[in-house]
Design a protein around this motif. Structure first.
Motif, PDB file in Angstrom:
ATOM      1  N   PRO A 104       0.528  -0.692   0.086  1.00  0.00           N
ATOM      2  CA  PRO A 104      -0.417   0.003   0.106  1.00  0.00           C
ATOM      3  C   PRO A 104       0.864   1.553  -0.058  1.00  0.00           C
ATOM      4  O   PRO A 104       0.257   2.757  -0.471  1.00  0.00           O
ATOM      5  CB  PRO A 104      -0.579  -0.140   1.376  1.00  0.00           C
ATOM      6  CG  PRO A 104      -1.107  -1.393   1.698  1.00  0.00           C
ATOM      7  CD  PRO A 104       0.501  -2.153   1.155  1.00  0.00           C
ATOM      8  N   ASN A 105       2.257   1.515   0.067  1.00  0.00           N
ATOM      9  CA  ASN A 105       2.681   2.545   0.487  1.00  0.00           C
ATOM     10  C   ASN A 105       3.427   2.585  -0.706  1.00  0.00           C
ATOM     11  O   ASN A 105       4.031   3.357  -1.049  1.00  0.00           O
ATOM     12  CB  ASN A 105       4.468   2.113   1.785  1.00  0.00           C
ATOM     13  CG  ASN A 105       3.490   2.042   2.435  1.00  0.00           C
ATOM     14  OD1 ASN A 105       2.412   2.648   3.392  1.00  0.00           O
ATOM     15  ND2 ASN A 105       4.057   1.439   3.635  1.00  0.00           N
ATOM     16  N   VAL A 106       3.685   1.742  -2.036  1.00  0.00           N
ATOM     17  CA  VAL A 106       4.411   1.873  -2.960  1.00  0.00           C
ATOM     18  C   VAL A 106       3.745   3.182  -3.791  1.00  0.00           C
ATOM     19  O   VAL A 106       4.643   3.789  -4.650  1.00  0.00           O
ATOM     20  CB  VAL A 106       4.406   0.710  -4.213  1.00  0.00           C
ATOM     21  CG1 VAL A 106       4.645   1.127  -5.152  1.00  0.00           C
ATOM     22  CG2 VAL A 106       5.541   0.250  -3.230  1.00  0.00           C
ATOM     23  N   ALA A 107       2.229   3.483  -3.823  1.00  0.00           N
ATOM     24  CA  ALA A 107       1.995   4.769  -4.087  1.00  0.00           C
ATOM     25  C   ALA A 107       2.283   6.272  -3.857  1.00  0.00           C
ATOM     26  O   ALA A 107       2.909   7.136  -4.490  1.00  0.00           O
ATOM     27  CB  ALA A 107       0.743   4.736  -4.056  1.00  0.00           C
ATOM     28  N   GLU A 108       3.088   5.941  -2.339  1.00  0.00           N
ATOM     29  CA  GLU A 108       3.214   6.690  -1.902  1.00  0.00           C
ATOM     30  C   GLU A 108       5.009   7.618  -2.847  1.00  0.00           C
ATOM     31  O   GLU A 108       5.223   8.271  -2.760  1.00  0.00           O
ATOM     32  CB  GLU A 108       3.413   7.128  -0.679  1.00  0.00           C
ATOM     33  CG  GLU A 108       3.562   9.060  -0.222  1.00  0.00           C
ATOM     34  CD  GLU A 108       3.140   9.485  -0.309  1.00  0.00           C
ATOM     35  OE1 GLU A 108       3.989  10.564  -0.430  1.00  0.00           O
ATOM     36  OE2 GLU A 108       1.861   9.213  -0.064  1.00  0.00           O
ATOM     37  N   LEU A 109       5.818   6.316  -1.878  1.00  0.00           N
ATOM     38  CA  LEU A 109       7.209   5.643  -2.696  1.00  0.00           C
ATOM     39  C   LEU A 109       7.103   6.773  -4.065  1.00  0.00           C
ATOM     40  O   LEU A 109       8.558   7.018  -4.964  1.00  0.00           O
ATOM     41  CB  LEU A 109       7.268   4.937  -2.940  1.00  0.00           C
ATOM     42  CG  LEU A 109       7.323   4.688  -1.335  1.00  0.00           C
ATOM     43  CD1 LEU A 109       8.246   2.621  -1.546  1.00  0.00           C
ATOM     44  CD2 LEU A 109       8.274   5.441  -0.209  1.00  0.00           C
ATOM     45  N   ARG A 110       6.459   5.694  -5.432  1.00  0.00           N
ATOM     46  CA  ARG A 110       6.485   6.724  -6.662  1.00  0.00           C
ATOM     47  C   ARG A 110       5.603   7.631  -7.147  1.00  0.00           C
ATOM     48  O   ARG A 110       6.331   8.529  -8.024  1.00  0.00           O
ATOM     49  CB  ARG A 110       5.037   5.583  -7.665  1.00  0.00           C
ATOM     50  CG  ARG A 110       5.503   3.921  -7.490  1.00  0.00           C
ATOM     51  CD  ARG A 110       5.137   3.531  -8.596  1.00  0.00           C
ATOM     52  NE  ARG A 110       4.746   2.287  -8.649  1.00  0.00           N
ATOM     53  CZ  ARG A 110       5.639   1.021  -9.252  1.00  0.00           C
ATOM     54  NH1 ARG A 110       7.012   2.152  -9.620  1.00  0.00           N
ATOM     55  NH2 ARG A 110       5.651   0.242  -9.046  1.00  0.00           N
ATOM     56  N   LYS A 111       5.495   8.850  -6.187  1.00  0.00           N
ATOM     57  CA  LYS A 111       5.503   9.555  -6.573  1.00  0.00           C
ATOM     58  C   LYS A 111       6.637  10.545  -6.241  1.00  0.00           C
ATOM     59  O   LYS A 111       7.353  12.610  -6.904  1.00  0.00           O
ATOM     60  CB  LYS A 111       5.153  10.639  -5.136  1.00  0.00           C
ATOM     61  CG  LYS A 111       3.424  10.345  -4.942  1.00  0.00           C
ATOM     62  CD  LYS A 111       2.545  11.486  -4.349  1.00  0.00           C
ATOM     63  CE  LYS A 111       0.959  11.075  -3.616  1.00  0.00           C
ATOM     64  NZ  LYS A 111       0.683  11.250  -2.613  1.00  0.00           N
ATOM     65  N   SER A 112       8.566   9.808  -5.793  1.00  0.00           N
ATOM     66  CA  SER A 112       9.635  10.715  -5.832  1.00  0.00           C
ATOM     67  C   SER A 112      10.038   9.399  -6.950  1.00  0.00           C
ATOM     68  O   SER A 112      10.708   8.456  -6.658  1.00  0.00           O
ATOM     69  CB  SER A 112      10.272  10.187  -4.917  1.00  0.00           C
ATOM     70  OG  SER A 112       9.603  11.139  -4.143  1.00  0.00           O
ATOM     71  N   PRO A 113       9.685   9.352  -8.574  1.00  0.00           N
ATOM     72  CA  PRO A 113      10.322   8.075  -9.195  1.00  0.00           C
ATOM     73  C   PRO A 113      11.816   8.533  -9.460  1.00  0.00           C
ATOM     74  O   PRO A 113      12.203   7.438  -9.774  1.00  0.00           O
ATOM     75  CB  PRO A 113      10.167   8.789 -10.636  1.00  0.00           C
ATOM     76  CG  PRO A 113       9.377  10.629 -10.790  1.00  0.00           C
ATOM     77  CD  PRO A 113       9.130  10.378  -8.818  1.00  0.00           C
ATOM     78  N   GLU A 114      12.063   9.633  -8.440  1.00  0.00           N
ATOM     79  CA  GLU A 114      14.315   9.183  -9.175  1.00  0.00           C
ATOM     80  C   GLU A 114      14.749   8.393  -8.193  1.00  0.00           C
ATOM     81  O   GLU A 114      15.779   7.622  -8.575  1.00  0.00           O
ATOM     82  CB  GLU A 114      15.108  10.475  -8.811  1.00  0.00           C
ATOM     83  CG  GLU A 114      14.466  11.112  -7.510  1.00  0.00           C
ATOM     84  CD  GLU A 114      13.741  12.019  -7.117  1.00  0.00           C
ATOM     85  OE1 GLU A 114      13.292  12.867  -5.885  1.00  0.00           O
ATOM     86  OE2 GLU A 114      12.145  11.803  -8.291  1.00  0.00           O
ATOM     87  N   ARG A 115      14.072   7.738  -6.844  1.00  0.00           N
ATOM     88  CA  ARG A 115      14.095   7.412  -5.807  1.00  0.00           C
ATOM     89  C   ARG A 115      14.190   5.645  -5.528  1.00  0.00           C
ATOM     90  O   ARG A 115      14.255   4.992  -5.131  1.00  0.00           O
ATOM     91  CB  ARG A 115      13.934   7.655  -5.076  1.00  0.00           C
ATOM     92  CG  ARG A 115      14.772   9.018  -4.396  1.00  0.00           C
ATOM     93  CD  ARG A 115      13.978   9.552  -2.558  1.00  0.00           C
ATOM     94  NE  ARG A 115      15.140  10.737  -2.129  1.00  0.00           N
ATOM     95  CZ  ARG A 115      16.705  10.900  -1.479  1.00  0.00           C
ATOM     96  NH1 ARG A 115      17.112   9.057  -1.687  1.00  0.00           N
ATOM     97  NH2 ARG A 115      17.265  11.711  -1.462  1.00  0.00           N
ATOM     98  N   CYS A 116      13.041   5.683  -7.006  1.00  0.00           N
ATOM     99  CA  CYS A 116      12.248   4.428  -7.431  1.00  0.00           C
ATOM    100  C   CYS A 116      13.299   3.551  -8.117  1.00  0.00           C
ATOM    101  O   CYS A 116      14.568   3.668  -9.333  1.00  0.00           O
ATOM    102  CB  CYS A 116      11.803   3.722  -7.577  1.00  0.00           C
ATOM    103  SG  CYS A 116      10.257   4.877  -6.571  1.00  0.00           S
ATOM    104  N   ILE A 117      13.973   2.347  -8.343  1.00  0.00           N
ATOM    105  CA  ILE A 117      14.734   1.652  -8.261  1.00  0.00           C
ATOM    106  C   ILE A 117      14.506  -0.398  -9.381  1.00  0.00           C
ATOM    107  O   ILE A 117      13.768  -0.183  -8.288  1.00  0.00           O
ATOM    108  CB  ILE A 117      15.993   1.068  -7.871  1.00  0.00           C
ATOM    109  CG1 ILE A 117      16.516   2.069  -6.866  1.00  0.00           C
ATOM    110  CG2 ILE A 117      17.284   0.077  -8.377  1.00  0.00           C
ATOM    111  CD1 ILE A 117      17.542   3.335  -7.929  1.00  0.00           C
ATOM    112  N   GLY A 118      14.414  -0.311 -10.567  1.00  0.00           N
ATOM    113  CA  GLY A 118      14.225  -1.745 -11.112  1.00  0.00           C
ATOM    114  C   GLY A 118      14.550  -2.790 -10.896  1.00  0.00           C
ATOM    115  O   GLY A 118      15.830  -2.434 -10.582  1.00  0.00           O
ATOM    116  N   ILE A 119      14.396  -3.958  -9.579  1.00  0.00           N
ATOM    117  CA  ILE A 119      15.156  -4.471  -8.739  1.00  0.00           C
ATOM    118  C   ILE A 119      14.200  -5.762  -9.280  1.00  0.00           C
ATOM    119  O   ILE A 119      12.964  -5.464  -9.438  1.00  0.00           O
ATOM    120  CB  ILE A 119      15.524  -4.096  -7.490  1.00  0.00           C
ATOM    121  CG1 ILE A 119      14.270  -4.530  -6.350  1.00  0.00           C
ATOM    122  CG2 ILE A 119      16.526  -2.919  -7.339  1.00  0.00           C
ATOM    123  CD1 ILE A 119      15.176  -4.004  -5.334  1.00  0.00           C
TER     124      ILE A 119
END
Length: 721
Positions: free
Chosen positions: A619-634
């Motif tokens: 459920p927290n991922v939606a909030e994290l995606r607001k900072s796309p530069e910090r999201c890493i594809g793993i």
């Protein structure tokens, strides 16, 4: 007239009484030429301190002379005495270091320098000051033990004359004495000096408590004077009858040691019965044991209160036999039996029979043990950048409540009380600690977290594949083990971070049609210098730990490429970075969703923490995606190792034994339960939340299937859903 000539022409009448007394004391064990050098040191010191006075109004030079006398009473060498007389000259007077070298040699100048450096640093906070000055003191000890002997004697004289200080300052100095200086004196085996420091510190810090306990001791001794005399006479008569040459000395415990016992054991004064005791000093080790037998025949020993510190000396070199007897008047009698040499070491520790730079000597000599400890300190200091971390690590070692343990070969190791098998492993060798998996204590297999007791034989079982983990920091109590584990974990984190940062930066550069190899060396060097980074590894680690964004770094590097050969236009990033789960130095798994191998996952760069892994449906991922530069594809690699936490919400019938039934089903599926709690409960049903460890989604499915099969479970779900 030069100072050398002045020394030669000064009349006896010009020399104060305290200096003449010092010279008389020194002439009892030093050659006349060295006593003359001490006179010269006094003249130089008196000239340097001319016009300076202490708080009490006395000339300042009386303090260094008094410090020198304390050291002379310990029969210290001439260099130490001279350095003590001059110990404040470099800091407080215009005397040049070169002058000290010219008159007394480089060694004396180094000793004075060492003592001066302990006091010379200024700090931003009291806590920092305490940590850093403590660290400096211990490092000064590591270079030359005599620096700390001068410092301890300096502190002892300051404590003797503490009355001239104002209240807050007096209490601060007293607390520092009890917390730092007295334990160091004890660790170096200097019991006489330690006892006086403790008594003076206790009197200054808690004057009322000191007065009351002193009065009670005086009263107790007065009431028992006759009985003590009778015991003394009985001991002497018995030893004489056995033809054991010995002197018997009665001794009274200090107010501070009684106060400590009352406080630690929660006892009243009347319950601390062994207020007084006796010391029997004889001429050989065999006679010590002979005397023990004779005394045990005279009075019955108290079971469990006999200690043999002759066969197994304390870490500071202390040796003695300790026994407690049932006295004829109802109170227990504490008796110490030792040789004259042991008595000297017990009183003066490293200062006994001072021989500077003698590396050999028996393993139980106080100086040899002190040097071993200090060498260990120097190693630990090199591995511990933080002063606060260092002081905590060393304070553990300073308080010698020890357990004595045997290796399989019969060697003896001493560790602090409450030390575990893991502490023992690191005490044997750092590499043994790093690869420890279990231990055998007296032949029985035990976990590494098992606390040890004196007399046990401990064998460490190692495996080449075993490595330390962060949980070990909660298991160990020794400074050596804690420092080694921290150092390993930091190294592991750095290696993982460099590898991960490399992969993240490569991914961003690849999306811009470039690679790290295509960045010209001057461009890379300019970038590192501009950001105060010493080498590329630091930059890569910073990226993985979330302190720098890989896309920003890629943009800045390509902007520095002047020939325009690389395009800075970004296309969608290529393959995800694969993880095996072993990168625990830089990866952590979010507690909000507990991702498992097999789950779709996403990485979030958290500043300072590195990559936090979440389930894609968290459920927290939606909030994290607001900072796309910090999201890493793993994504998970094909080969994944380790155990992973997951929470199971289990709805059960509320009846006796239900918890045991579910726990057994989880255990049968080879899963470990970390925690369990009731989150809802009524008369017929209950909801349990289990935190368990599994290897992957398939393992979790197996656990859930077994739990569902039990007759007491209505439903089991992964939590959060």
């Amino acid at each position: 007239m030069g100072m050398m000539d002045m020394a030669a022409t000064t009349h006896e009448t010009d020399i104060p009484g305290d200096v003449l007394d010092l010279e008389q004391l020194l002439s009892g064990y030093l050659p006349e030429a060295q006593v003359r050098q001490v006179r010269q040191a006094y003249l130089i010191g008196a000239e340097a301190h001319a016009g300076q006075t202490r708080k009490s109004g006395e000339p300042y030079i009386t303090h260094p002379v008094a410090v020198a006398r304390i050291l002379a009473e310990q029969a210290m060498d001439a260099e130490t005495i001279i350095a003590a007389i001059l110990h404040d000259t470099l800091e407080d007077t215009g005397l040049a270091r070169e002058r000290i070298v010219e008159c007394f040699g480089e060694t004396v100048a180094e000793l004075v320098d060492g003592v001066t450096k302990l006091d010379a640093v200024r700090f931003s906070s009291r806590q920092e000051a305490a940590a850093e000055s403590f660290r400096k003191m211990l490092l000064a000890m590591a270079r030359d033990l005599r620096v700390i002997l001068i410092k301890l004697s300096d502190r002892l004289h300051n404590m003797r004359t503490l009355g001239a200080k104002a209240g807050p300052s007096r209490r601060r100095i007293a607390r520092e004495t009890l917390e730092i200086y007295a334990p160091i004196a004890q660790r170096l085996g200097m019991n006489k000096l330690k006892a006086e420091l403790q008594d003076l510190g206790f009197r200054a810090l808690y004057p009322d408590r000191h007065r009351v306990i002193s009065a009670r001791i005086k009263s107790a001794i007065g009431n028992r004077r006759e009985s003590m005399a009778r015991i003394d006479h009985a001991l002497e008569a018995r030893l004489e009858a056995e033809q054991i040459p010995a002197r018997v000395v009665s001794r009274v415990k200090s107010p501070f040691s009684i106060y400590t016992k009352m406080r630690n054991d929660h006892k009243s004064f009347s319950q601390v019965m062994d207020v007084y005791g006796f010391r029997v000093v004889t001429d050989s080790v065999m006679r010590c044991y002979h005397a023990l037998g004779a005394i045990h025949a005279l009075f019955k020993p108290v079971e469990g209160r006999f200690k043999d510190f002759i066969a197994i000396p304390k870490a500071n070199g202390y040796q003695s036999l300790h026994t407690v007897l049932f006295g004829p008047f109802g109170a227990p009698i504490e008796i110490q039996i030792r040789t004259e040499e042991m008595d000297s070491v017990a009183e003066r520790g490293v200062a006994a029979h001072w021989v500077y730079k003698t590396e050999g000597g028996p393993a139980n000599s106080a100086q040899h043990r002190a040097r071993e400890w200090l060498a260990n300190l120097a190693d630990r200091q090199a591995a511990t950048p933080s002063s606060m971390e260092f002081i905590e690590s060393v304070k553990i070692d300073l308080f010698p409540d020890e357990v004595y343990l045997f290796t399989p070969r019969g060697d003896i190791l001493s560790l602090p009380r409450s030390a575990t098998a893991l502490d023992f492993a690191y005490a044997v060798h750092t590499d043994v600690g790093y690869h420890a998996v279990a231990a055998r204590v007296d032949g029985k297999l035990v976990p590494l977290r098992t606390p040890l007791a004196s007399g046990q034989q401990v064998e460490i079982i190692t495996a080449a594949s075993a490595v330390p983990n962060p949980a070990w920091l909660d298991v160990v109590v020794t400074g050596k083990a804690r420092t080694a584990i921290r150092q390993y974990l930091k190294h592991l984190q750095h290696e993982d971070a460099v590898d991960f940062g490399h992969r993240m930066l490569d991914r961003e550069l690849d999306a811009r049609n470039a690679t790290l190899d295509t960045i010209p060396a001057p461009v890379l060097e300019h970038f590192l210098a501009e950001h105060n980074l010493k080498r590329l590894e630091e930059l890569l680690a910073d990226i993985a730990l979330g302190n720098r964004m890989p896309d920003h770094v890629a943009e800045q590097l390509l902007a520095g490429v002047r020939d325009g050969g690389a395009s800075a236009t970004r296309r969608p990033a290529g393959d995800n970075i694969r993880i095996t789960g072993t990168e625990r130095g830089v990866l952590s798994f979010a507690n909000c969703c507990h991702p498992l191998p097999g789950d779709d996952i996403i990485g979030y760069l958290s500043s300072g923490k590195g990559i936090v892994v979440h389930r894609a449906e968290c459920p927290n991922v939606a909030e994290l995606r607001k900072s796309p530069e910090r999201c890493i594809g793993i994504e998970w690699d094909r080969q994944v190792s380790g155990d992973y936490k997951v929470e199971l919400r289990t709805e059960v019938l509320n009846r006796p034994g239900v918890l045991a039934t579910v726990a057994a089903a989880i255990a049968e599926a080879e899963s470990n339960i970390e925690n369990v709690e009731y989150i809802e409960r009524d008369f017929t049903a209950a909801t349990l939340l289990f935190t368990i460890e599994v290897k992957n989604r398939k393992h979790l499915a197996d656990v859930m299937r077994r739990v569902r099969r039990t007759a007491v479970v209505n439903g089991v779900y992964r939590y959060p859903l």
